[in-house]
Design a protein around this motif. Structure first.
Motif, mmCIF file in Angstrom:
data_model
loop_
_atom_site.group_PDB
_atom_site.id
_atom_site.type_symbol
_atom_site.label_atom_id
_atom_site.label_comp_id
_atom_site.label_asym_id
_atom_site.label_seq_id
_atom_site.Cartn_x
_atom_site.Cartn_y
_atom_site.Cartn_z
ATOM 1 N N ALA A 282 0.999 -1.151 -0.077
ATOM 2 C CA ALA A 282 -0.068 -0.133 0.069
ATOM 3 C C ALA A 282 0.966 1.328 -0.062
ATOM 4 O O ALA A 282 0.506 2.143 -0.355
ATOM 5 C CB ALA A 282 -0.801 0.049 1.108
ATOM 6 N N LEU A 283 2.185 1.197 0.298
ATOM 7 C CA LEU A 283 3.040 2.288 0.459
ATOM 8 C C LEU A 283 3.819 2.369 -0.796
ATOM 9 O O LEU A 283 4.671 3.429 -0.887
ATOM 10 C CB LEU A 283 4.068 2.100 1.650
ATOM 11 N N ILE A 284 3.642 1.388 -1.479
ATOM 12 C CA ILE A 284 4.773 1.484 -2.873
ATOM 13 C C ILE A 284 4.024 2.232 -4.003
ATOM 14 O O ILE A 284 2.799 1.703 -4.178
ATOM 15 C CB ILE A 284 5.090 0.113 -3.255
ATOM 16 N N LYS A 285 4.568 3.101 -4.446
ATOM 17 C CA LYS A 285 3.754 3.901 -5.789
ATOM 18 C C LYS A 285 4.325 3.530 -6.971
ATOM 19 O O LYS A 285 5.498 3.427 -7.262
ATOM 20 C CB LYS A 285 4.093 5.384 -5.632
ATOM 21 N N GLY A 286 3.529 3.206 -8.119
ATOM 22 C CA GLY A 286 4.055 3.017 -9.210
ATOM 23 C C GLY A 286 4.128 1.392 -9.443
ATOM 24 O O GLY A 286 4.482 0.949 -10.685
ATOM 25 N N ILE A 287 3.790 0.613 -8.594
ATOM 26 C CA ILE A 287 3.719 -0.930 -9.002
ATOM 27 C C ILE A 287 2.694 -1.446 -8.540
ATOM 28 O O ILE A 287 2.248 -1.394 -7.169
ATOM 29 C CB ILE A 287 4.925 -1.842 -8.310
ATOM 30 N N ALA A 288 1.713 -2.444 -9.289
ATOM 31 C CA ALA A 288 0.522 -3.057 -8.771
ATOM 32 C C ALA A 288 0.777 -3.809 -7.704
ATOM 33 O O ALA A 288 1.639 -4.510 -7.740
ATOM 34 C CB ALA A 288 -0.202 -3.622 -9.942
ATOM 35 N N PRO A 289 -0.064 -4.084 -6.646
ATOM 36 C CA PRO A 289 0.389 -4.843 -5.461
ATOM 37 C C PRO A 289 0.614 -5.973 -5.905
ATOM 38 O O PRO A 289 1.411 -6.880 -5.225
ATOM 39 C CB PRO A 289 -1.026 -4.549 -4.695
ATOM 40 N N GLU A 290 -0.342 -6.655 -6.765
ATOM 41 C CA GLU A 290 0.002 -8.136 -7.194
ATOM 42 C C GLU A 290 1.180 -8.193 -8.059
ATOM 43 O O GLU A 290 1.604 -9.517 -8.143
ATOM 44 C CB GLU A 290 -1.103 -8.623 -8.000
ATOM 45 N N ASN A 291 2.020 -7.431 -8.390
ATOM 46 C CA ASN A 291 3.308 -7.348 -9.062
ATOM 47 C C ASN A 291 4.468 -7.164 -8.049
ATOM 48 O O ASN A 291 5.776 -6.852 -8.575
ATOM 49 C CB ASN A 291 3.352 -6.394 -10.126
ATOM 50 N N ILE A 292 4.138 -7.340 -6.710
ATOM 51 C CA ILE A 292 5.054 -7.173 -5.847
ATOM 52 C C ILE A 292 5.304 -8.448 -5.229
ATOM 53 O O ILE A 292 4.566 -8.912 -4.426
ATOM 54 C CB ILE A 292 4.805 -6.064 -4.583
#
Ligand SMILES: [Zn+2]
Length: 432
Positions: free
Chosen positions: A94-104
């Motif tokens: 939720a704190l990462i900008k610019g990458i879809a959550p499911e791609n982390i």
């Protein structure tokens, strides 16, 4: 079709040039955060009360590598901890900008000498997790990924899988039953001041980093620390370590003499020096394996994911999930949902495992992957204990412990089915 006339030859040449020009550039970035608690915290090697630590050997890290090509962007993160559940992982997402959550993808190295990130309850329901420390880690993981995004730069790749040689891992239950393959992915800068130098080197290998363990008063990344240092000293850039199918019971080979299974601890070298020996040997093997690989100038990447449901049959696992202060939320009664990822990176295919798959489960999934370079990222996106095939579940007396600490009889079966389905519906990796 024949290209016999000059006009057709011209069209072919034009198409080749056009394809070349529009091939999308791969960009890669990497970043690191130290997550060593200060002051030190008790360490956890599994279910039970964490043990106090009085000294540290090396630092704990969050290490991130981000890949981007056209509209595709994904992150691979490793955390020096026993296991990193999706409750914590999703807070970072939720704190990462610019990458879809499911791609982390967030994986734990499985060091047995780091703070409790599960909040294991004792028999009275009490737990000893330091939630403030875990919140800081959540932020640091997001910071590492966000920084890696800002560092994205054009990259070529080297990818290879080969057996790592030497005294690194063995199966404590049955010495030869482990997977010696070591997968390595190295991103190399193609422009700028660091042209030709490594941006990051990722090592994928199945092993329990429990040389030191949790009972020695030492906080440590275990053998992963010396592995990172050696790779970064030799190759430059950032080193990452993603574990594999290391369940039941693939561990570091600290035996002072080879022989019978299950030798006593007096015949093992459970020292920091042994962490250095094994970590550096694995690093050297990984570099030997990757140094011989060709440079891939325009590799393709692909990322997909799906949620899979796993029933929680074990009473003990239900107890942990219900009593943990992390407040795991069931979407269905007594069923956990977890993110499964499939990546293609150049010729390699990668599948995540939400726990500790036994080596035979790992072999089966790798055998069905559409590549000669299969990678498995164990303990990634979740770490729900051991994952045994149904025929192994509650079988040998030797498997009592791994059976008790698994979600249930069908965990690995459901995982294997779902993994093979995901392979079927996904594009094959491009062999270049
Ligand atoms: Zn384990």
């Amino acid at each position: 079709m024949k290209f016999s006339t000059p006009l057709n030859l011209f069209i072919l040449l034009f198409l080749c040039l056009f394809t070349q020009a529009t091939a999308q550039t791969l960009r890669v970035g990497a970043a690191v955060r130290v997550i060593t608690p200060d002051p030190l915290l008790p360490v956890s090697g599994g279910i039970g009360t964490p043990k106090p630590s009085v000294e540290k050997k090396g630092d704990l890290f969050a290490r991130a590598m981000v890949f981007e090509q056209g509209n595709t962007r994904f992150a691979i993160v490793n955390v020096d901890n026993l296991g990193w559940t999706s409750v914590l992982g999703n807070k970072s997402r939720a704190l990462i900008k610019g990458i879809a959550p499911e791609n982390i993808l967030i994986g734990a190295t499985h060091t047995h000498s780091a703070p409790d990130a599960y909040g294991f309850p004792d028999a009275t329901g009490k737990n000893f997790a330091d939630l403030k420390y875990l919140d800081r880690c959540v932020q640091q993981i997001a910071d590492a990924v966000n920084e890696a995004i800002t560092k994205l730069e054009p990259a070529a790749l080297k990818v290879n899988v080969e057996e790592a040689k030497g005294k690194i891992a063995y199966n404590y239950y049955a010495p030869a039953l482990y997977d010696p393959r070591c997968g390595v992915i190295q991103a190399i800068a193609t422009t700028g001041a660091h042209q030709g130098k490594a941006i990051a080197t990722l090592v994928n290998y199945a092993i329990h980093p429990e040389v030191i363990g949790s009972g020695r008063g030492i906080l440590s990344p275990d053998l992963c620390g010396p592995l990172y240092s050696r790779i970064e000293a030799q190759a430059g850039g950032v080193a990452l370590f993603m574990n594999g199918a290391q369940g039941g019971m693939v561990t570091a080979d600290t035996r002072l003499e080879y022989g019978k299974e299950g030798q006593s601890s007096q015949k093992e070298a459970n020292t920091w020096e042994e962490c250095i020996r094994i970590g550096e040997l694995l690093a050297d093997e990984a570099l030997r394996i990757i140094n011989k690989a060709p440079v891939l100038d325009s590799p393709s990447i692909y990322c997909t994911s799906k949620m899979i449901d796993l029933p929680v049959d074990s009473e003990m696992m239900r107890y942990i999930l219900t009593k943990s202060p992390l407040k795991y939320e069931y979407k269905k009664p007594n069923t956990v949902s977890t993110q499964l990822n499939l990546l293609n990176i150049g010729p390699a295919q990668i599948l995540t495992v939400p726990g500790e798959a036994l080596p035979n489960v790992g072999y089966y999934v790798k055998r069905h992957m559409a590549t000669k370079m299969p990678f498995l990222f164990g303990l990634t996106n979740d770490a729900f204990g051991y994952m045994l095939a149904k025929v192994d579940y509650n079988s040998f007396k030797r498997y009592d412990y791994v059976t008790r600490t698994s979600l249930g009889e069908m965990t690995a079966e459901i995982y294997m089915d779902q993994a093979l389905q995901l392979i079927q519906v996904s594009p094959k990796p491009v062999l270049k």
